[in-house]
Design an enzyme around this catalytic site. Structure first.
Site: not given
Ligand code: GLN
Length: 242
Positions: A94, A192
Site C-alpha cells: 500500500c 494488508h
Molecule cells: N495513504 C495511502 C492511501 O490512502 C496508503 C494507505 C495505506 O497504506 N493503507 O492511498
C-alpha cells in the site's frame, strides 16, 4: 542456510498488522531449519543492514506517515535501486507500494515524492477503496488466489506485470481490474491483513526466491509445511466474500 529480513521503518510503516508479514516469513524459514535474522531499519539506522538484505518489507502508512518516511527513504534510493536490480526480494504494501513510484498525490493535491524506482504515479481521487479483496495472482504458485484487505485513497495505474487480476474488491484503481505489481523480485500490492499468514504460498515464493538468489540455486527443493490452519483462513475469506 540463512536469510536476512529487513523491515523498513516499522514504527511508521505498519498499517493493519503489516508486521505480521515479517513474523510469517521468519517462522516459515525457521520451521524448515533456515536461520532467519530480522532487522528493523529505524531512523538513523546503519545502511550496512540494508546492504545484506535478502528480503525487504515496506509496509503501509497513512498519508501523514508516508510523507514523513518518504523524505528519509530518499537518501537510500540508490542503494534500494541496486538491491532491486540485483534481485533482492521486496514486499511493498500500500503506502510502501506507492512509494516505489514517482509520487503519491494525496487527497488535498499535495505531492509526496516517491523513490521513483519504477515508472508510475498514484493519485488519491474520490472515495477511498476499502474492503476485503481477492485476486488471482500472475505468479507461478498454487493456489492462484490471494486474499487480503485494502484501504486506500490512491489510484495506481502502470504498465508492469500486475500481482494479479481482481476477483473481488478494487485493486490498483478500481477500474482496470488489476492489482499490484511485479518487477523482478518485487511484489507491490494493496493487500494488508497482514498478507502472508493467510497466503502462505506467497510467503514461500518469497523465501524461495531469496534463497535461490543468495545461494545461486536453480530450483530449490522446499520442505512442505502443514498449512491446514492457514488455508482454513484463506478459504474462509473466499467463501465469505467471493
Ligand atoms: N495513504 C495511502 C492511501 O490512502 C496508503 C494507505 C495505506 O497504506 N493503507 O492511498
Amino acid at each position: 542456510m540463512e536469510i536476512n529480513i529487513v523491515n523498513m521503518f516499522p514504527e511508521v510503516l505498519n498499517l493493519y498488522g503489516d508486521r505480521g508479514n515479517i513474523i510469517c516469513l521468519q517462522k516459515r524459514s525457521v520451521w524448515r531449519g533456515i536461520k532467519a535474522n530480522v532487522f528493523e531499519y529505524t531512523l538513523g539506522a546503519n545502511q550496512e543492514i540494508l546492504k545484506d538484505a535478502d528480503i525487504i518489507l515496506l509496509g503501509g502508512a497513512s498519508d501523514r506517515e508516508q510523507s514523513i518516511v518518504y523524505s528519509h527513504l530518499l537518501s537510500l534510493r540508490g542503494l534500494i535501486k541496486d538491491l532491486i536490480e540485483d534481485g533482492v526480494v521486496v514486499l511493498a504494501i500500500c503506502g510502501g507500494y506507492q512509494l516505489l513510484g514517482e509520487a503519491y498525490i494525496d487527497a488535498n493535491g499535495r505531492v509526496i515524492k516517491g523513490l521513483h524506482l519504477l515508472d508510475f504515479v498514484t493519485k488519491a481521487e474520490g472515495k477511498r477503496l476499502i474492503g476485503n479483496i481477492i485476486i488471482e495472482t500472475s505468479l507461478d504458485v498454487f493456489p492462484k488466489t490471494v486474499v487480503g484487505y485494502e484501504n486506500h485513497g490512491g489510484r495506481t495505474y502502470h504498465n508492469y506485470q500486475p500481482f494479479g487480476k481482481v476477483l473481488k474488491g478494487y485493486g490498483n484503481n478500481g477500474k482496470d481490474g488489476f492489482e499490484g505489481l511485479i518487477y523482478k523480485n518485487v511484489i507491490g500490492t494493496y493487500l494488508h491483513g497482514p498478507l502472508l499468514p493467510k497466503n502462505p504460498h506467497i510467503a514461500d515464493f518469497m523465501i524461495k526466491k531469496a534463497l535461490e538468489r543468495k545461494y545461486t540455486l536453480d530450483n530449490l527443493e522446499f520442505q512442505k509445511l502443514d498449512d491446514t490452519l492457514e488455508y482454513l483462513a484463506h478459504n474462509r475469506v473466499k467463501e465469505l466474500y467471493m
